[in-house]
Write an enzyme that holds these catalytic residues in place. Structure first.
Site, short mmCIF file in Angstrom:
data_model
loop_
_atom_site.label_atom_id
_atom_site.label_comp_id
_atom_site.label_asym_id
_atom_site.label_seq_id
_atom_site.Cartn_x
_atom_site.Cartn_y
_atom_site.Cartn_z
N LYS A 115 53.29 -29.04 98.51
CA LYS A 115 53.91 -29.70 99.65
C LYS A 115 55.21 -29.01 100.05
O LYS A 115 55.54 -28.93 101.23
CB LYS A 115 54.14 -31.18 99.35
N LYS A 197 33.16 -30.00 99.65
CA LYS A 197 32.97 -31.44 99.85
C LYS A 197 33.61 -31.87 101.16
O LYS A 197 34.45 -31.19 101.71
CB LYS A 197 33.68 -32.21 98.73
N LYS A 200 39.61 -34.67 104.04
CA LYS A 200 40.50 -34.87 105.18
C LYS A 200 40.99 -33.56 105.76
O LYS A 200 41.08 -33.38 106.95
CB LYS A 200 41.78 -35.60 104.71
#
Ligand code: TRP
Length: 333
Positions: A115, A197, A200
């Site tokens: 982040k 997969k 988001k």
């Protein structure tokens, strides 16, 4: 799980739309847990502030996440479904735990490094202590089981370290929280572009969201990668074709799946038809959840009521823990 009175706790960030991967990977299992254990399911609005400081959309997002969770089967009468900021004890425990967390270990956390790289202009202390806040969420209820994905395992390991330090320094107050592993029940939901997969952050067109319109679902499914079909009987399926079958197994009837398995094996399969069928079965699966979520999302009175009820349950459990914490720490004069 070891005993019936085990406490389960998990949190979900209000920063995106729920998708089919969340549904089969998490939500569906939460729904089973709520019948067996004391469950606390929390919308992590405070955590969201570490990456999304602008709060204009926060209320809408919190409402949407709550609505989607209820539409997926979380029952606010069974589980405590609440909002993190409504339980002020969280902030208090977070503060105490911060004194037990070392800069070195926080800086080494994978999610922090990621982040910090994503938002170099806002490497705030909340981002650094994200795992401390998450620990507070969990141990505030003295929870032992935390159903989360692989990406959260490091945070749980840190939580156990903080717990051990607390218990060692002030006395045994907290049990060690463990990741609750669904094992066999963990269904993989492949993305529609044949890679990885549904998630988001990856390709939006390859992920089916519970809020997608019927037409968007159809469009996304029809775009899924296929090829000219097998050329010899009983071939091995390429990954991207296996993925389409896997998606069918989630939402289509046994007859339909069987039909396409046979058609694949005798090389008569037409992927266009198969995707049309899958698209309709997806629409049939998602549309009712979307409709239910939408009607809950727009019913503010009901949402307020369930948030209040959830917060009451969470505060009761939190108050009991905090009493023990203050006693153990000697913060009573
Ligand atoms: N960090 C979690 C995530 O990004 C969300 C979360 C916040 C959480 N508090 C929690 C998960 C407590 C489990 C327990 O998904």
């Amino acid at each position: 799980m070891s005993n019936e009175h085990a406490i389960v706790m998990s949190g979900i960030r209000p920063t995106g739309f729920l998708h089919l991967g969340n549904y089969f990977g998490a939500m569906r299992n939460y729904v089973k847990l709520q019948d067996q254990y004391t469950c606390f399911f929390m919308v992590a609005d405070l955590h969201a502030l570490t990456t999304h400081p602008d709060t204009k959309e926060l209320k809408n997002n919190v409402h949407r996440v709550l609505a989607e969770n209820i539409a997926c089967g979380i029952d606010p009468d069974k589980a405590a479904l609440y909002c993190q900021s409504h339980v002020r004890e969280t902030s208090e425990l977070y503060l105490y735990l911060n004194m037990l967390a070392y800069l070195g270990e926080l800086e080494k956390t994978t999610t922090f490094k990621e982040k910090a790289r994503m938002q170099p202009d806002n490497v705030n202390a909340g981002l650094l202590t994200y795992p401390v806040l998450q620990t507070a969420d969990i141990i505030l209820h003295r929870a032992t089981w935390v159903p989360v994905g692989k990406d959260q395992e490091q945070h749980l390991e840190m939580a156990r370290n903080f717990v051990n330090r607390f218990n060692h320094r002030y006395g045994e107050v907290f049990p060690a929280p463990m990741a609750y592993n669904f094992g066999e029940d963990l269904v993989k939901v492949p993305s529609l572009d044949g890679t990885g997969k549904m998630s988001k952050s990856e390709n939006q067109l390859a992920t089916l969201y519970l809020a997608d319109s019927d037409d968007l679902i159809r469009k996304k499914v029809m775009k899924a990668k296929t090829d000219g079909g097998p050329t010899s009987p009983n071939s091995l399926k390429p990954d991207y074709i296996e993925n389409i079958f896997q998606l069918m197994r989630l939402v289509s009837s046994m007859d339909v799946i069987h039909h396409y398995e046979l058609a694949f094996n005798d090389c008569t399969i037409r992927y266009g038809d198969m995707k049309k069928q899958l698209a309709e079965d997806m629409v049939r699966f998602i549309a009712p959840i979307r409709g239910k979520a939408e009607s809950i999302r727009t019913n503010e009175t009901y949402l307020k009521e369930i948030m209040e009820k959830g917060a009451d349950k969470a505060r009761e459990s939190a108050a009991a823990t905090m009493k023990l914490v203050r006693e153990a720490m000697g913060l009573q004069y």
